[in-house]
Design a protein around this motif. Structure first.
Motif, PDB file in Angstrom:
ATOM      1  N   UNK A  62       0.866  -1.100   0.165  1.00  0.00           N
ATOM      2  CA  UNK A  62      -0.077  -0.055  -0.031  1.00  0.00           C
ATOM      3  C   UNK A  62       0.826   1.279   0.262  1.00  0.00           C
ATOM      4  N   UNK A  63       2.190   1.111   0.622  1.00  0.00           N
ATOM      5  CA  UNK A  63       2.879   2.409   0.516  1.00  0.00           C
ATOM      6  C   UNK A  63       3.649   2.758  -0.940  1.00  0.00           C
ATOM      7  N   UNK A  64       3.558   1.880  -1.681  1.00  0.00           N
ATOM      8  CA  UNK A  64       4.442   1.982  -3.022  1.00  0.00           C
ATOM      9  C   UNK A  64       3.519   2.622  -4.225  1.00  0.00           C
ATOM     10  N   UNK A  65       4.362   3.322  -4.888  1.00  0.00           N
ATOM     11  CA  UNK A  65       3.528   4.209  -6.231  1.00  0.00           C
ATOM     12  C   UNK A  65       4.018   3.500  -7.352  1.00  0.00           C
ATOM     13  N   UNK A  66       3.132   2.829  -8.170  1.00  0.00           N
ATOM     14  CA  UNK A  66       3.302   2.418  -9.461  1.00  0.00           C
ATOM     15  C   UNK A  66       2.577   3.166 -10.524  1.00  0.00           C
ATOM     16  N   UNK A  67       3.187   3.947 -11.323  1.00  0.00           N
ATOM     17  CA  UNK A  67       2.846   4.836 -12.528  1.00  0.00           C
ATOM     18  C   UNK A  67       3.361   4.748 -13.655  1.00  0.00           C
ATOM     19  N   UNK A  68       2.994   4.601 -14.840  1.00  0.00           N
ATOM     20  CA  UNK A  68       1.524   3.742 -14.852  1.00  0.00           C
ATOM     21  C   UNK A  68       1.323   2.498 -14.840  1.00  0.00           C
ATOM     22  N   UNK A  69       0.128   2.096 -14.612  1.00  0.00           N
ATOM     23  CA  UNK A  69      -0.370   0.573 -14.514  1.00  0.00           C
ATOM     24  C   UNK A  69      -1.099   0.352 -15.870  1.00  0.00           C
ATOM     25  N   UNK A  70      -0.580  -0.570 -16.539  1.00  0.00           N
ATOM     26  CA  UNK A  70      -1.339  -0.836 -17.844  1.00  0.00           C
ATOM     27  C   UNK A  70      -1.609  -2.334 -17.612  1.00  0.00           C
ATOM     28  N   UNK A  71      -2.991  -2.655 -17.774  1.00  0.00           N
ATOM     29  CA  UNK A  71      -3.310  -4.108 -17.597  1.00  0.00           C
ATOM     30  C   UNK A  71      -4.039  -4.502 -18.702  1.00  0.00           C
ATOM     31  N   UNK A  72      -4.942  -5.730 -18.694  1.00  0.00           N
ATOM     32  CA  UNK A  72      -5.404  -6.263 -19.978  1.00  0.00           C
ATOM     33  C   UNK A  72      -6.725  -5.453 -20.290  1.00  0.00           C
ATOM     34  N   UNK A  73      -6.753  -4.915 -21.239  1.00  0.00           N
ATOM     35  CA  UNK A  73      -8.078  -4.081 -21.875  1.00  0.00           C
ATOM     36  C   UNK A  73      -7.530  -2.473 -21.964  1.00  0.00           C
ATOM     37  N   UNK A  74      -6.411  -2.409 -21.474  1.00  0.00           N
ATOM     38  CA  UNK A  74      -5.710  -0.854 -21.664  1.00  0.00           C
ATOM     39  C   UNK A  74      -5.155  -0.656 -22.932  1.00  0.00           C
ATOM     40  N   UNK A  75      -4.946  -1.656 -23.747  1.00  0.00           N
ATOM     41  CA  UNK A  75      -4.096  -1.554 -24.890  1.00  0.00           C
ATOM     42  C   UNK A  75      -4.902  -2.581 -25.972  1.00  0.00           C
ATOM     43  N   UNK A  76      -4.630  -2.319 -27.134  1.00  0.00           N
ATOM     44  CA  UNK A  76      -5.623  -3.063 -28.151  1.00  0.00           C
ATOM     45  C   UNK A  76      -5.131  -4.587 -28.238  1.00  0.00           C
ATOM     46  N   UNK A  77      -3.879  -4.989 -28.067  1.00  0.00           N
ATOM     47  CA  UNK A  77      -3.275  -6.198 -28.240  1.00  0.00           C
ATOM     48  C   UNK A  77      -2.348  -6.539 -26.786  1.00  0.00           C
ATOM     49  N   UNK A  78      -2.901  -7.830 -26.639  1.00  0.00           N
ATOM     50  CA  UNK A  78      -2.114  -8.408 -25.558  1.00  0.00           C
ATOM     51  C   UNK A  78      -0.801  -8.809 -25.574  1.00  0.00           C
ATOM     52  N   UNK A  79       0.078  -8.982 -24.591  1.00  0.00           N
ATOM     53  CA  UNK A  79       1.353  -9.659 -24.818  1.00  0.00           C
ATOM     54  C   UNK A  79       1.240 -11.187 -25.487  1.00  0.00           C
ATOM     55  N   UNK A  80       2.025 -11.521 -26.492  1.00  0.00           N
ATOM     56  CA  UNK A  80       3.589 -10.696 -26.929  1.00  0.00           C
ATOM     57  C   UNK A  80       3.581  -9.548 -27.618  1.00  0.00           C
ATOM     58  N   UNK A  81       2.486  -9.043 -27.955  1.00  0.00           N
ATOM     59  CA  UNK A  81       2.313  -7.841 -28.739  1.00  0.00           C
ATOM     60  C   UNK A  81       3.151  -6.589 -27.987  1.00  0.00           C
ATOM     61  N   UNK A  82       3.890  -5.679 -28.482  1.00  0.00           N
ATOM     62  CA  UNK A  82       4.383  -4.628 -27.622  1.00  0.00           C
ATOM     63  C   UNK A  82       3.630  -3.568 -27.231  1.00  0.00           C
ATOM     64  N   UNK A  83       2.272  -3.515 -27.239  1.00  0.00           N
ATOM     65  CA  UNK A  83       1.518  -2.586 -27.107  1.00  0.00           C
ATOM     66  C   UNK A  83       1.499  -1.764 -25.721  1.00  0.00           C
ATOM     67  N   UNK A  84       1.585  -2.690 -24.670  1.00  0.00           N
ATOM     68  CA  UNK A  84       1.648  -2.235 -23.394  1.00  0.00           C
ATOM     69  C   UNK A  84       2.850  -1.211 -23.084  1.00  0.00           C
ATOM     70  N   UNK A  85       4.004  -1.914 -23.550  1.00  0.00           N
ATOM     71  CA  UNK A  85       5.214  -1.088 -23.387  1.00  0.00           C
ATOM     72  C   UNK A  85       5.534   0.012 -24.091  1.00  0.00           C
ATOM     73  N   UNK A  86       5.092  -0.050 -25.372  1.00  0.00           N
ATOM     74  CA  UNK A  86       5.053   1.050 -26.308  1.00  0.00           C
ATOM     75  C   UNK A  86       4.194   2.548 -25.879  1.00  0.00           C
ATOM     76  N   UNK A  87       3.112   1.907 -25.024  1.00  0.00           N
ATOM     77  CA  UNK A  87       2.195   2.967 -24.409  1.00  0.00           C
ATOM     78  C   UNK A  87       3.116   3.482 -23.209  1.00  0.00           C
ATOM     79  N   UNK A  88       3.625   2.843 -22.644  1.00  0.00           N
ATOM     80  CA  UNK A  88       4.563   3.127 -21.392  1.00  0.00           C
ATOM     81  C   UNK A  88       5.480   4.077 -21.911  1.00  0.00           C
ATOM     82  N   UNK A  89       6.166   3.980 -22.838  1.00  0.00           N
ATOM     83  CA  UNK A  89       7.263   4.446 -23.648  1.00  0.00           C
ATOM     84  C   UNK A  89       6.797   5.762 -23.793  1.00  0.00           C
ATOM     85  N   UNK A  90       5.740   5.969 -24.477  1.00  0.00           N
ATOM     86  CA  UNK A  90       5.159   7.109 -25.205  1.00  0.00           C
ATOM     87  C   UNK A  90       4.631   7.973 -23.692  1.00  0.00           C
TER      88      UNK A  90
END
Length: 223
Positions: A130-158
Motif C-alpha cells: 500500500x505504500x508503493x506507487x506504480x505509475x503507469x499501470x497498464x493491464x488487460x484491456x488498456x491496450x488493443x493487443x495483449x502480450x506478446x504484442x508490444x502495445x503495453x510497453x510502447x504505450x508506457x514509453x510514449x
C-alpha cells in the motif's frame, strides 16, 4: 528518472496457488480431469498463452470438450475471486523482500504492465504494497493487443518519452513483448518452476539481459 516496469504474476506475486490452481480447477470442472502444473508451463513456454482465460479454454478444448469461452471465463473468475472471501487469489504471496522496492524507487520510477485486469492489479498492490506507487499501470484491456504484442510497453514509453525503460517478466511472451518494443528485458525463472531449464534457455534466446531466480536479485543487475 528511468522507468522499471514489472509484470505482476510470477514476478511481484507468487501465483502458483492462485492463477495456476485456478487454471487447474477450471479445466477439471469442464473436463473432469485435472491438468498438471508442468502441462500448464509447457503451454506457457510455447508463447502466445499469456491470457489465462484463453489458455484454460484452449486446454479444455484440447481435451475434446467444446467449452464456451464466456462460460470458462465466468467459472474462472468465480474461483479466483470467490464469494465473500474464499477466492484463490487469497493464496497469493508477495515475493519482494522488505525494503527492496522502496530502494529501487529511489533510483527508478516503478510501473506495471500485466495481463491482469487493471483493477485486479490495483487490488493486489493495495493488499501487499500500500505504500508503493506504480505509475503507469497498464493491464488487460488498456491496450488493443495483449502480450506478446508490444502495445503495453510502447504505450508506457510514449507516456515517458525521456526515460530509459526496463521490463521485468517471467514468460516467453514478456520477453517477446520487450524485444518487439525495443526495451531491455530481465527474466525471472523461479528454481521451483516446472520446466525451469527450458524457460531459462527460452528467455535468453529472446534476448534477456539476465535471468534471475526472483526479483530480490534485481539490485545486483541494475547497478
Amino acid at each position: 528518472m528511468n522507468l522499471l516496469v514489472f509484470d505482476m504474476d510470477g514476478v511481484l506475486v507468487d501465483v502458483s496457488e492462485s492463477y495456476r490452481e485456478t487454471i487447474q480447477q477450471t479445466v477439471a470442472h469442464f473436463t473432469g480431469s485435472r491438468v498438471t502444473r508442468e502441462a500448464i508451463q509447457e503451454w506457457k513456454n510455447r508463447g502466445g498463452w499469456n491470457d489465462d482465460w484463453a489458455l484454460s479454454t484452449a486446454m479444455i478444448r484440447a481435451a475434446g470438450v467444446d467449452a464456451d469461452y464466456d462460460e470458462v471465463v465466468k467459472h474462472f473468475q468465480t474461483l479466483f475471486h470467490g464469494n465473500g472471501g474464499n477466492g484463490l487469489l487469497l493464496r497469493e504471496r508477495w515475493i519482494a523482500s522488505a525494503g527492496l522496492l522502496e530502494r529501487l524507487s529511489e533510483r527508478f520510477q516503478l510501473a506495471l504492465f500485466t495481463g491482469r485486469l487493471r483493477w485486479e492489479a490495483e487490488l493486489t498492490l493495495r493488499r501487499f504494497a500500500p505504500g508503493l506507487h506504480f505509475e503507469p499501470i497498464v493491464g488487460a484491456g488498456d491496450v488493443p493487443n495483449h502480450k506478446p504484442a508490444p502495445d503495453g510497453l510502447l504505450h508506457i514509453c510514449k507516456l515517458q518519452p525521456d526515460c530509459e525503460v526496463w521490463y521485468v517478466g517471467d514468460t516467453v511472451d514478456d520477453a517477446r513483448s520487450a524485444k518487439a518494443a525495443g526495451v531491455p528485458f530481465i527474466g525471472i525463472a523461479s528454481p521451483s518452476s516446472e520446466r525451469r531449464d527450458e524457460l531459462v534457455s527460452l528467455l535468453h534466446a529472446e534476448g534477456a539481459k539476465a535471468v534471475l531466480n526472483d526479483i530480490n536479485q534485481l539490485e545486483g543487475v541494475l547497478k
